[in-house]
Design a protein around this motif. Structure first.
Motif, PDB file in Angstrom:
ATOM      1  N   GLN A 132      -8.411   3.117  -6.380  1.00 53.86           N
ATOM      2  CA  GLN A 132      -7.599   1.981  -6.798  1.00 53.86           C
ATOM      3  C   GLN A 132      -6.835   1.386  -5.613  1.00 53.86           C
ATOM      4  O   GLN A 132      -6.703   0.167  -5.490  1.00 53.86           O
ATOM      5  N   ILE A 133      -6.349   2.285  -4.748  1.00 54.85           N
ATOM      6  CA  ILE A 133      -5.628   1.809  -3.559  1.00 54.85           C
ATOM      7  C   ILE A 133      -6.582   1.029  -2.648  1.00 54.85           C
ATOM      8  O   ILE A 133      -6.223  -0.023  -2.099  1.00 54.85           O
ATOM      9  N   ASN A 134      -7.817   1.525  -2.516  1.00 55.13           N
ATOM     10  CA  ASN A 134      -8.791   0.826  -1.677  1.00 55.13           C
ATOM     11  C   ASN A 134      -9.134  -0.544  -2.244  1.00 55.13           C
ATOM     12  O   ASN A 134      -9.364  -1.497  -1.486  1.00 55.13           O
TER      13      ASN A 134
ATOM     14  N   ILE B 130       0.838  -1.208   0.000  1.00 49.88           N
ATOM     15  CA  ILE B 130       0.000   0.000   0.000  1.00 49.88           C
ATOM     16  C   ILE B 130       0.869   1.253   0.000  1.00 49.88           C
ATOM     17  O   ILE B 130       0.520   2.266  -0.641  1.00 49.88           O
ATOM     18  N   SER B 131       1.997   1.207   0.680  1.00 48.38           N
ATOM     19  CA  SER B 131       2.914   2.350   0.649  1.00 48.38           C
ATOM     20  C   SER B 131       3.397   2.614  -0.766  1.00 48.38           C
ATOM     21  O   SER B 131       3.517   3.774  -1.204  1.00 48.38           O
ATOM     22  N   ASP B 132       3.662   1.554  -1.498  1.00 58.14           N
ATOM     23  CA  ASP B 132       4.099   1.709  -2.885  1.00 58.14           C
ATOM     24  C   ASP B 132       2.999   2.345  -3.735  1.00 58.14           C
ATOM     25  O   ASP B 132       3.278   3.205  -4.591  1.00 58.14           O
ATOM     26  N   ASP B 133       1.745   1.935  -3.471  1.00 61.20           N
ATOM     27  CA  ASP B 133       0.618   2.541  -4.206  1.00 61.20           C
ATOM     28  C   ASP B 133       0.544   4.036  -3.940  1.00 61.20           C
ATOM     29  O   ASP B 133       0.328   4.841  -4.863  1.00 61.20           O
ATOM     30  N   VAL B 134       0.706   4.412  -2.661  1.00 57.71           N
ATOM     31  CA  VAL B 134       0.620   5.832  -2.282  1.00 57.71           C
ATOM     32  C   VAL B 134       1.771   6.608  -2.896  1.00 57.71           C
ATOM     33  O   VAL B 134       1.596   7.718  -3.422  1.00 57.71           O
ATOM     34  N   ARG B 135       2.971   6.063  -2.846  1.00 63.82           N
ATOM     35  CA  ARG B 135       4.131   6.754  -3.410  1.00 63.82           C
ATOM     36  C   ARG B 135       3.997   6.953  -4.912  1.00 63.82           C
ATOM     37  O   ARG B 135       4.455   7.957  -5.460  1.00 63.82           O
ATOM     38  N   ARG B 136       3.350   6.015  -5.570  1.00 61.71           N
ATOM     39  CA  ARG B 136       3.176   6.133  -7.021  1.00 61.71           C
ATOM     40  C   ARG B 136       2.022   7.056  -7.394  1.00 61.71           C
ATOM     41  O   ARG B 136       1.772   7.316  -8.572  1.00 61.71           O
TER      42      ARG B 136
END
Length: 222
Positions: A97-99, A85-91
């Protein structure tokens, strides 16, 4: 202790001295024998108490190692989830989409912490019947330190182990995720980090608790 003084007629100072010496020697012998018996009893009681304490400490140490292994396995999915999830936020992915990704991995969003059983019966008995006082002082100090570490760990888990964890908010997030509702990804990561920290700190306390136990058992093998 009772002694019968021989009822004999003394014919000379020499005979009196001989009888007196025999009486004194008998008393000293009896006292020495009594002290030897008491010393032997104390030594046997100390050895028996030490053996029982060490069996108890080995059981506790095995329980700690088992809990540490379980915690390492149980925290691994949380770390993997946090990285994903951290990778999703950083990108910069959209929250929707993250949810979706969070819901796919929701089964990993679980805090499970193992805690060992701390047995103290053998130590309590040794203290109660005073056999602990006859154990070698250095070994006794190591035993006492090992059990004190267990008490400190138990106090920590009772009062402070979850002080940095927002338990109600964790439950709220789990409920929303299970219902298919969106959550704030950054808040989710914050709670996730709290869960990881709680597991990590618990294992850290267990590792510290194990050290004095290991030292006490190492003393027993020397």
């Amino acid at each position: 202790m009772h002694f019968e003084v021989p009822k004999v007629r003394m014919h000379s100072l020499r005979e009196f001295a001989q009888h007196y010496f025999m009486i004194v020697l008998s008393i000293l012998t009896a006292l020495g024998l009594e002290q030897w018996i008491e010393h032997t009893h104390h030594r046997h009681a100390a050895e028996q108490a030490s053996e029982q304490i060490e069996v108890e400490l080995r059981g506790t140490l095995d329980s700690i190692h088992g809990a540490l292994a379980n915690n390492a396995r149980q925290v691994a999915p949380l770390r993997t989830l946090k990285e994903a999830i951290s990778d999703d936020v950083r990108r910069g992915l959209p929250d929707a989409q993250i949810n979706q990704h969070i819901r796919e991995l929701k089964n990993d969003f679980v805090l499970s912490v193992s805690w060992p059983s701390f047995a103290t019966q053998s130590w309590d008995v040794a203290v109660a019947n005073q056999s602990a006082t006859w154990i070698d002082i250095d070994r006794l100090h190591k035993y006492a330190t090992a059990y004190a570490a267990q008490r400190d760990a138990s106090n920590w888990v009772t009062h402070d182990s979850t002080i940095a964890l927002n338990g109600p908010r964790m439950v709220d997030l789990r409920t929303r995720i299970n219902l298919g509702k969106d959550v704030d990804p950054v808040e989710f990561l914050g709670i996730l980090q709290q869960m990881i920290n709680t597991s990590t700190e618990t294992s850290g306390h267990l590792e510290q608790t194990a050290k004095p136990i290991e030292r006490a058992l190492a003393e027993a093998t020397n």
